[in-house]
Write a protein that holds these residues in place. Structure first.
Motif, PDB file in Angstrom:
ATOM      1  N   ALA A   5     -39.119  -5.739   5.793  1.00 18.57           N
ATOM      2  CA  ALA A   5     -38.706  -5.779   7.305  1.00 18.57           C
ATOM      3  C   ALA A   5     -37.164  -5.055   7.346  1.00 18.57           C
ATOM      4  N   ILE A  11     -43.938 -10.874   6.031  1.00 17.40           N
ATOM      5  CA  ILE A  11     -42.100  -9.764   6.512  1.00 17.40           C
ATOM      6  C   ILE A  11     -40.766 -10.474   5.203  1.00 17.40           C
ATOM      7  N   VAL A  67     -35.714 -10.203   4.575  1.00 16.31           N
ATOM      8  CA  VAL A  67     -35.553 -10.228   5.950  1.00 16.31           C
ATOM      9  C   VAL A  67     -33.996 -10.875   4.749  1.00 16.31           C
ATOM     10  N   ILE A 107     -35.759  -9.444  13.110  1.00 14.58           N
ATOM     11  CA  ILE A 107     -36.632  -9.826  12.883  1.00 14.58           C
ATOM     12  C   ILE A 107     -38.125 -10.644  14.080  1.00 14.58           C
ATOM     13  N   LEU A 117     -40.484  -7.647  14.399  1.00  7.46           N
ATOM     14  CA  LEU A 117     -41.006  -7.463  13.446  1.00  7.46           C
ATOM     15  C   LEU A 117     -42.358  -8.084  13.875  1.00  7.46           C
ATOM     16  N   PRO A 133     -42.028 -13.997   8.197  1.00 12.49           N
ATOM     17  CA  PRO A 133     -40.645 -13.418   7.642  1.00 12.49           C
ATOM     18  C   PRO A 133     -40.510 -14.498   6.081  1.00 12.49           C
TER      19      PRO A 133
END
Ligand SMILES: Nc1nc2c(ncn2[C@@H]2O[C@H](COP(=O)(O)OP(=O)(O)OP(=O)(O)O)[C@@H](O)[C@H]2O)c(=O)[nH]1
Ligand SMILES: [Mg+2]
Length: 308
Positions: A97, A131, A134, A142, A145, A160
């Motif tokens: 991330a 992801i 974080v 976030i 993404l 995430p």
């Protein structure tokens, strides 16, 4: 009456180097099966991690980071990624991330896109994006993404997570199980990996070398465990640390043998809980000139698609 279904299958963990693939696998397993370090190219081969639950068995395949490398070691690492991409029912693609989607990630996505078109036992394959890290980014970063991941069109879900702080790890596990095909329990619940104790000991020693050395040295070291012998009070372990040059040997040993001694002590602390008893650890450093370019030597070390 609800009929309970048993699910099982391979989950290939892929991504560019250093995104946290091995950390995620260890967290999901609740045990350190793969070694982890802040350096890219820590994982050098395919590593199986087995998680057995009442209604599912998840067979994780940790893989080296996908990168471009021309030497024999690099090629065997890429080959390991290729084998994971072709064998997995679910592809868990890890992204950092903090860095966002880089060119290297795009190359991973291309490989995943191709893999998704290859048929597999259970039929349709899926890929999920994790992801990761974080905990290191501010929340507003976030959502874009997640959108960028979704836009690629190859992921069934973009989740995430933080492997180190365990954020959304239970959710990730739940979603992986949901996509697993129906299947039997392939491994005994006590089996956690396909690595032998000797191989795991070698990796734990290498982990301490990665943590203790700088520049080219960590990449130039390979570990071979030559002896693991149970004696009445202790286990006696002897290992050779291969380096590529005389200068690297001097660095690894350190002034008055201090660095090697420190590496041995910290490795011993990691190995004792694994073997369940006190150990004597003997380490020797040997120069094997340019071993990373020597295909046969790389194979002898067990790197590549499979350990055994
Ligand atoms: N802050 C933070 N650090 C993480 C997280 N996940 C992994 N790391 C760190 O990232 C570094 C790389 O982790 P690894 O698990 O070795 O990464 P990898 O993708 O397996 O790396 P290679 O095997 O080299 O491809 C380590 O220092 C980890 O502690 C996370 O969620 N948050
Ligand atoms: Mg790794």
């Amino acid at each position: 009456m609800s009929v309970s279904v048993h699910r099982s299958g391979f989950i290939g963990i892929v991504g560019r180097p250093n995104v946290g693939k091995s950390t995620i696998m260890n967290q999901l397993l609740g045990e350190k099966i793969s070694i982890v370090s802040p350096l890219p190219q820590t994982t050098r081969h395919r590593i199986l991690g087995v998680l057995t639950l009442p209604h599912a068995q998840l067979l994780f395949l940790d893989s080296p980071g996908l990168h471009r490398s021309e030497d024999a070691l690099g090629r065997s690492m890429v080959q390991a990624v290729t084998s994971v991409l072709s064998e997995a029912d679910i592809l868990l693609v890890v992204i950092d991330a903090r860095k966002g989607i880089t060119m290297e990630d795009e190359r991973v996505f291309d490989r995943v896109r191709l893999a998704l078109h290859q048929p597999i036992r259970a039929g349709k394959r899926v890929s999920i994006a994790a992801i990761n890290k974080v905990d290191l980014v501010k929340k507003p970063k976030i959502l874009p993404l997640i959108e960028a991941c979704a836009k690629t069109g190859i992921f069934a879900e973009c989740i995430p997570i933080s492997a180190t702080t365990e954020v959304q790890i239970p959710l990730l596990l739940e979603r992986l199980i949901a996509y697993l095909p129906e299947g039997p329990q392939w491994y005994e619940p006590k089996d956690r990996t396909d690595q032998t104790i000797t191989q795991r000991v070698g990796e734990l020693i290498r982990e301490q070398i990665l943590l203790a050395t700088r520049q080219e040295v960590p990449y130039a070291v390979a570990v071979s465990v030559d002896k693991l012998e149970e004696q009445p009070q202790i286990s006696r372990i002897e290992a050779t640390l291969f380096v590529e040059r005389q200068g690297q040997k001097a660095i690894l040993i350190g002034r008055g043998g201090l660095l090697l001694k420190r590496i041995g002590e910290s490795a011993r602390k990691q190995i004792e809980p694994l073997v369940g008893r006190k150990i004597y650890l003997g380490l020797w450093v040997k120069v094997e000139k340019d071993w990373r370019s020597d295909k046969r030597f790389v194979e002898r070390l067990g790197y590549g698609a499979q350990l055994s």
